[in-house]
Design a protein around this motif. Structure first.
Motif, PDB file in Angstrom:
ATOM      1  N   ASP A 199       0.823  -1.215   0.000  1.00  0.00           N
ATOM      2  CA  ASP A 199       0.000   0.000   0.000  1.00  0.00           C
ATOM      3  C   ASP A 199       0.860   1.268   0.000  1.00  0.00           C
ATOM      4  O   ASP A 199       0.557   2.242   0.691  1.00  0.00           O
ATOM      5  N   THR A 200       1.957   1.257  -0.765  1.00  0.00           N
ATOM      6  CA  THR A 200       2.869   2.397  -0.800  1.00  0.00           C
ATOM      7  C   THR A 200       3.354   2.666  -2.223  1.00  0.00           C
ATOM      8  O   THR A 200       3.306   1.791  -3.081  1.00  0.00           O
ATOM      9  N   MET A 201       3.845   3.886  -2.421  1.00  0.00           N
ATOM     10  CA  MET A 201       4.494   4.218  -3.685  1.00  0.00           C
ATOM     11  C   MET A 201       5.936   3.742  -3.611  1.00  0.00           C
ATOM     12  O   MET A 201       6.630   3.987  -2.625  1.00  0.00           O
ATOM     13  N   VAL A 202       6.404   3.044  -4.644  1.00  0.00           N
ATOM     14  CA  VAL A 202       7.761   2.506  -4.631  1.00  0.00           C
ATOM     15  C   VAL A 202       8.698   3.267  -5.557  1.00  0.00           C
ATOM     16  O   VAL A 202       9.917   3.226  -5.392  1.00  0.00           O
ATOM     17  N   LYS A 203       8.154   3.991  -6.558  1.00  0.00           N
ATOM     18  CA  LYS A 203       9.012   4.750  -7.456  1.00  0.00           C
ATOM     19  C   LYS A 203       8.179   5.754  -8.243  1.00  0.00           C
ATOM     20  O   LYS A 203       6.999   5.519  -8.530  1.00  0.00           O
ATOM     21  N   THR A 204       8.811   6.882  -8.595  1.00  0.00           N
ATOM     22  CA  THR A 204       8.146   7.874  -9.433  1.00  0.00           C
ATOM     23  C   THR A 204       9.148   8.469 -10.398  1.00  0.00           C
ATOM     24  O   THR A 204      10.352   8.537 -10.117  1.00  0.00           O
ATOM     25  N   LEU A 205       8.659   8.885 -11.544  1.00  0.00           N
ATOM     26  CA  LEU A 205       9.502   9.433 -12.604  1.00  0.00           C
ATOM     27  C   LEU A 205       8.857  10.674 -13.185  1.00  0.00           C
ATOM     28  O   LEU A 205       7.684  10.659 -13.553  1.00  0.00           O
ATOM     29  N   LYS A 206       9.623  11.768 -13.245  1.00  0.00           N
ATOM     30  CA  LYS A 206       9.165  12.977 -13.929  1.00  0.00           C
ATOM     31  C   LYS A 206       9.677  12.916 -15.355  1.00  0.00           C
ATOM     32  O   LYS A 206      10.889  12.955 -15.597  1.00  0.00           O
ATOM     33  N   ALA A 207       8.759  12.810 -16.313  1.00  0.00           N
ATOM     34  CA  ALA A 207       9.139  12.513 -17.687  1.00  0.00           C
ATOM     35  C   ALA A 207       9.539  13.743 -18.498  1.00  0.00           C
ATOM     36  O   ALA A 207      10.143  13.611 -19.548  1.00  0.00           O
ATOM     37  N   GLY A 208       9.180  14.925 -18.040  1.00  0.00           N
ATOM     38  CA  GLY A 208       9.537  16.125 -18.787  1.00  0.00           C
ATOM     39  C   GLY A 208       8.572  16.473 -19.896  1.00  0.00           C
ATOM     40  O   GLY A 208       8.790  17.396 -20.672  1.00  0.00           O
ATOM     41  N   GLY A 209       7.488  15.746 -19.999  1.00  0.00           N
ATOM     42  CA  GLY A 209       6.460  16.014 -21.003  1.00  0.00           C
ATOM     43  C   GLY A 209       5.215  15.223 -20.673  1.00  0.00           C
ATOM     44  O   GLY A 209       5.299  14.182 -20.017  1.00  0.00           O
ATOM     45  N   GLY A 210       4.051  15.707 -21.079  1.00  0.00           N
ATOM     46  CA  GLY A 210       2.809  15.007 -20.789  1.00  0.00           C
ATOM     47  C   GLY A 210       2.842  13.563 -21.243  1.00  0.00           C
ATOM     48  O   GLY A 210       3.335  13.245 -22.324  1.00  0.00           O
ATOM     49  N   ILE A 211       2.332  12.652 -20.409  1.00  0.00           N
ATOM     50  CA  ILE A 211       2.385  11.217 -20.692  1.00  0.00           C
ATOM     51  C   ILE A 211       1.040  10.766 -21.260  1.00  0.00           C
ATOM     52  O   ILE A 211       0.004  10.900 -20.619  1.00  0.00           O
ATOM     53  N   ASN A 212       1.079  10.213 -22.471  1.00  0.00           N
ATOM     54  CA  ASN A 212      -0.143   9.811 -23.163  1.00  0.00           C
ATOM     55  C   ASN A 212      -0.465   8.333 -23.026  1.00  0.00           C
ATOM     56  O   ASN A 212      -1.614   7.934 -23.211  1.00  0.00           O
ATOM     57  N   ALA A 213       0.541   7.493 -22.727  1.00  0.00           N
ATOM     58  CA  ALA A 213       0.316   6.044 -22.634  1.00  0.00           C
ATOM     59  C   ALA A 213       1.431   5.416 -21.817  1.00  0.00           C
ATOM     60  O   ALA A 213       2.555   5.917 -21.788  1.00  0.00           O
ATOM     61  N   ILE A 214       1.122   4.301 -21.135  1.00  0.00           N
ATOM     62  CA  ILE A 214       2.130   3.540 -20.403  1.00  0.00           C
ATOM     63  C   ILE A 214       1.976   2.062 -20.730  1.00  0.00           C
ATOM     64  O   ILE A 214       0.885   1.596 -21.055  1.00  0.00           O
ATOM     65  N   SER A 215       3.100   1.314 -20.656  1.00  0.00           N
ATOM     66  CA  SER A 215       3.075  -0.106 -21.000  1.00  0.00           C
ATOM     67  C   SER A 215       4.182  -0.840 -20.262  1.00  0.00           C
ATOM     68  O   SER A 215       5.332  -0.382 -20.243  1.00  0.00           O
ATOM     69  N   TRP A 216       3.853  -1.990 -19.647  1.00  0.00           N
ATOM     70  CA  TRP A 216       4.825  -2.867 -18.998  1.00  0.00           C
ATOM     71  C   TRP A 216       5.376  -3.866 -20.009  1.00  0.00           C
ATOM     72  O   TRP A 216       4.647  -4.326 -20.899  1.00  0.00           O
ATOM     73  N   ASP A 217       6.660  -4.241 -19.846  1.00  0.00           N
ATOM     74  CA  ASP A 217       7.170  -5.344 -20.654  1.00  0.00           C
ATOM     75  C   ASP A 217       6.721  -6.666 -20.043  1.00  0.00           C
ATOM     76  O   ASP A 217       6.144  -6.703 -18.955  1.00  0.00           O
ATOM     77  N   SER A 218       6.961  -7.768 -20.736  1.00  0.00           N
ATOM     78  CA  SER A 218       6.419  -9.065 -20.318  1.00  0.00           C
ATOM     79  C   SER A 218       7.015  -9.564 -19.011  1.00  0.00           C
ATOM     80  O   SER A 218       6.418 -10.404 -18.339  1.00  0.00           O
ATOM     81  N   THR A 219       8.195  -9.063 -18.627  1.00  0.00           N
ATOM     82  CA  THR A 219       8.843  -9.508 -17.387  1.00  0.00           C
ATOM     83  C   THR A 219       8.444  -8.671 -16.183  1.00  0.00           C
ATOM     84  O   THR A 219       8.681  -9.073 -15.047  1.00  0.00           O
ATOM     85  N   GLY A 220       7.853  -7.512 -16.419  1.00  0.00           N
ATOM     86  CA  GLY A 220       7.524  -6.608 -15.326  1.00  0.00           C
ATOM     87  C   GLY A 220       8.725  -5.835 -14.813  1.00  0.00           C
ATOM     88  O   GLY A 220       8.640  -5.156 -13.794  1.00  0.00           O
ATOM     89  N   LYS A 221       9.844  -5.914 -15.541  1.00  0.00           N
ATOM     90  CA  LYS A 221      11.064  -5.225 -15.102  1.00  0.00           C
ATOM     91  C   LYS A 221      11.205  -3.830 -15.711  1.00  0.00           C
ATOM     92  O   LYS A 221      11.967  -3.017 -15.209  1.00  0.00           O
ATOM     93  N   LYS A 222      10.485  -3.582 -16.801  1.00  0.00           N
ATOM     94  CA  LYS A 222      10.572  -2.276 -17.437  1.00  0.00           C
ATOM     95  C   LYS A 222       9.193  -1.716 -17.738  1.00  0.00           C
ATOM     96  O   LYS A 222       8.278  -2.450 -18.109  1.00  0.00           O
ATOM     97  N   LEU A 223       9.088  -0.399 -17.585  1.00  0.00           N
ATOM     98  CA  LEU A 223       7.848   0.318 -17.827  1.00  0.00           C
ATOM     99  C   LEU A 223       8.141   1.446 -18.807  1.00  0.00           C
ATOM    100  O   LEU A 223       9.107   2.184 -18.634  1.00  0.00           O
ATOM    101  N   ALA A 224       7.328   1.564 -19.844  1.00  0.00           N
ATOM    102  CA  ALA A 224       7.528   2.601 -20.860  1.00  0.00           C
ATOM    103  C   ALA A 224       6.390   3.603 -20.832  1.00  0.00           C
ATOM    104  O   ALA A 224       5.252   3.270 -20.496  1.00  0.00           O
TER     105      ALA A 224
END
Length: 516
Positions: A476-501
C-alpha cells in the motif's frame, strides 16, 4: 478575429462533408453554387471528418460553458446535452475544477522514491508527440506511435532483420532512421490527397527564423492524416496493428514490414483490440461504428452499428463475445456466434445481445471481470464506476467515492479487485463484490489519465500530467516515481515486469527500469 472562419472556409468544409458522406450529386450542386472551384483552399491539408470534428468540439465547449459555475465548480448534469434542443440542467452534483496553477502544486520532494538517472532511459527520434506505446508480449521489443506518422520499433534484433530483408520494405523510411542501430522506423503509407505532407523530410523541419514561433509550434502539433493514435500486438507477437487519425489501420511484422492495410473507417480510430486467439481484431472509431477484421486475409468480416456517438472503448470477453461503449452513455454487448455469415454489413442487429444504460455522462472505458463471465466494469465522466451483470442487464454495484471524471479502470487478475484512476488525482482499489474501497493512493499532484498493472499484478503504474507513479499493492505504498519532462499519453509494462515505458508529448519515449 484570428480564430474566426470565413464563409469560403465553411462552404469548403460542407462540400468535403458531402463528398465524404457519399452525397456526390449534392456536393456537385453545392460546389457549383458556392464557387468551390474558384477557391484557393488546398484540400489536401484538410483532415477527413473536419466539419464534424469542428461541430463536436464546439458543442463540447458550449456544454462546458453551460455547466461551469461562478464559484469555480462544475455541475454534473444527468441530462444529455443536445445541439438541437434547449438544455435543461438536472444537476446531480458539483465538483471543483482542477487548476494546477491556481492551486500552486509543488511537484518535488519525493526523495529516494524519485527514479535516478540510472533507472531511466529516453528513446528519442520521433519529431512530434508520442501517442501510444506497446511492449512485445514475448521479447524486449518496444513499439511507439507518434503524431509524426511513424511507428518506431526499439530493438537491435529487429533492425538487423529489417536491413537483411528484401521483400515489402517500401515503408521502412531510410531518411528517418537514426544513428542508433536498435531502431527500425516504419512510415505510415501516404494517400494521394496528402502526398506533400508525407514526403517532407523530418530532418529538414528546423526553424529558419520564422517570425511567429507560436504559429510554428501549433503547426507541428496539429493532427496529421496518418498520426498513429493506437496500437496493439497480437497474443503471439507476430503482428502489430496500428490505428491512424485518418481511419486507416495497418498490420506489421516484428521487423517493421507492412503486412495488410485496412480501409473502411472515415474518422479517427479510437481503440483497437486483438481477440484472445490473435487471428482477428476489432477497431472502433469516432464514426460510431466497430469493425471486425480478418488479419490474415486483410478483409472486413463484420460491421457493428448500434451507438449514436463516437465509440470510446471496447473489450473482448472471449473469442466470440465483446463489449463497446460510447459517448452516447450506452454499452453494447455483442455475440459473434449470432452474426450472419452471408453479409458483413447486416450483422449488427442480430449480434447485439444487450444494451446497458445508466451513466449520466460519456463512458470512457470498459473491462470484463477475470473471475466472472457475466460481470463488466465501466467508468465515466459522471465520476462513477459501475459493475454490470450482463445476463440480467442491470447495474449491480456503483462505486461512488471519486469526485471527478474516472478515466481508467483495470482488473487485478489475481485478487479480482478493480483499480480506477480519476481526474480527482486519486487511484483507488475496490473490492468488486462489496463495492468497498480497499486502498486509495493520494500522492498524485495532477489528474490521473491512465493506469496499468504489472504482469504479476504486484505493482500498479499510473500516469498524471508528466509523472509516472508505481505503487506496491501488497504494501500500500508508492515505490518509485519518474518525472518525464512532457505530458504522458500512454504507459506499458514489458512481459517480465522489469521495465515500464511511457509515450510522452515531448516527442520521446521514457523507459523506467524497476530492477534497481
Amino acid at each position: 478575429m484570428s480564430g474566426s472562419l470565413t464563409s469560403e472556409e465553411v462552404n469548403f468544409l460542407v462540400y468535403r462533408y458531402l463528398l465524404e458522406s457519399g452525397f456526390v450529386h449534392s456536393a456537385f450542386a453545392f460546389g457549383h453554387e458556392s464557387l468551390i472551384a474558384k477557391s484557393n483552399i488546398d484540400g489536401s491539408n484538410i483532415t477527413p471528418g473536419a466539419l464534424i470534428s469542428f461541430i463536436q468540439k464546439g458543442l463540447q465547449f458550449v456544454e462546458i460553458e453551460a455547466h461551469t459555475n461562478d464559484d469555480g465548480t462544475e455541475s454534473i448534469c444527468a441530462e444529455r446535452f443536445s445541439a438541437l434542443r434547449p438544455h435543461s440542467c438536472k444537476v446531480k452534483s458539483r465538483k471543483k475544477i482542477f487548476d494546477p496553477f491556481e492551486d500552486n502544486v509543488d511537484d518535488s520532494g519525493f526523495g529516494t522514491l524519485e527514479a535516478s538517472s540510472e533507472d531511466v532511459s529516453y528513446l528519442k527520434g520521433h519529431t512530434k508527440m508520442v501517442c501510444s506505446c506497446a511492449w512485445h508480449p514475448n521479447r524486449p521489443l518496444l513499439a511507439s506511435g507518434s503524431s509524426d506518422s511513424t511507428v518506431r520499433l526499439w530493438d537491435r534484433e529487429a533492425a538487423t532483420k529489417a536491413a537483411a530483408a528484401s521483400s515489402n520494405t517500401a515503408h521502412i523510411d531510410k531518411k528517418m532512421r537514426t544513428m542508433d542501430t536498435n531502431v527500425v522506423v516504419v512510415q505510415m503509407p501516404s494517400s494521394k490527397s496528402n502526398n506533400s505532407l508525407q514526403k517532407r523530410d523530418p530532418d529538414t523541419t528546423v526553424d529558419k527564423s520564422v517570425a511567429d514561433t507560436n504559429e510554428k509550434k501549433q503547426k507541428e502539433e496539429r493532427p496529421t492524416e496518418s498520426m498513429v493514435l493506437t496500437m496493439e500486438w497480437n497474443a503471439s507477437g507476430a503482428q502489430l496493428a496500428t490505428g491512424c487519425y485518418n481511419g486507416n489501420v495497418y498490420t506489421w511484422n516484428e521487423e517493421g514490414q507492412l503486412l495488410k492495410t485496412f480501409k473502411e473507417h472515415n474518422a479517427p480510430i479510437s481503440v483497437l483490440r486483438w481477440n484472445p486467439k490473435g487471428n482477428t481484431f476489432l477497431t472502433a472509431s469516432i464514426d460510431s461504428k466497430a469493425i471486425l477484421w480478418d488479419a490474415s486475409k486483410g478483409t472486413k468480416e463484420h460491421e457493428f452499428k448500434e451507438h449514436t456517438g463516437p465509440i470510446t472503448d471496447l473489450d473482448w470477453q472471449n473469442d466470440d463475445t465483446f463489449a463497446t461503449c460510447s459517448i452516447d452513455r450506452k454499452i453494447a454487448i455483442w455475440d459473434l456466434t449470432k452474426a450472419s455469415s452471408s453479409s458483413s454489413s447486416a450483422s449488427s442487429s442480430s449480434c447485439c445481445i444487450a444494451k446497458l444504460g445508466g451513466h449520466a455522462a460519456d463512458i470512457n472505458m470498459i473491462r470484463w471481470s477475470p473471475t466472472s463471465v457475466s460481470t463488466l466494469a465501466s467508468c465515466s465522466d459522471d465520476s462513477l464506476v459501475k459493475l454490470w451483470n450482463v445476463d440480467s442487464k442491470a447495474c449491480v454495484q456503483e462505486l461512488t467515492q471519486h469526485t471527478r471524471e474516472v478515466c481508467a479502470i483495470q482488473w487485478d487478475n489475481n485478487s479480482g479487485h478493480l483499480a480506477s484512476g480519476s481526474l480527482d488525482t486519486t487511484v483507488r482499489i475496490w473490492e468488486a463484490e462489496s463495492g468497498k474501497c480497499l486502498q486509495t493512493f493520494t500522492k498524485h499532484l495532477h489528474p490521473v489519465s491512465c493506469i496499468s498493472f504489472s504482469p504479476d499484478y504486484s505493482l500498479l503504474a499510473s500516469a498524471s500530467h508528466d509523472r509516472i507513479y508505481v505503487w506496491s499493492i501488497k504494501d500500500d505504498t508508492m515505490v518509485k516515481t519518474l518525472k518525464a519532462g512532457g505530458g504522458i499519453n500512454a504507459i506499458s509494462w514489458d512481459s517480465t515486469g522489469k521495465k515500464l515505458a511511457g509515450g510522452c508529448a515531448n516527442h520521446s519515449v521514457c523507459t523506467l527500469d524497476m530492477r534497481r
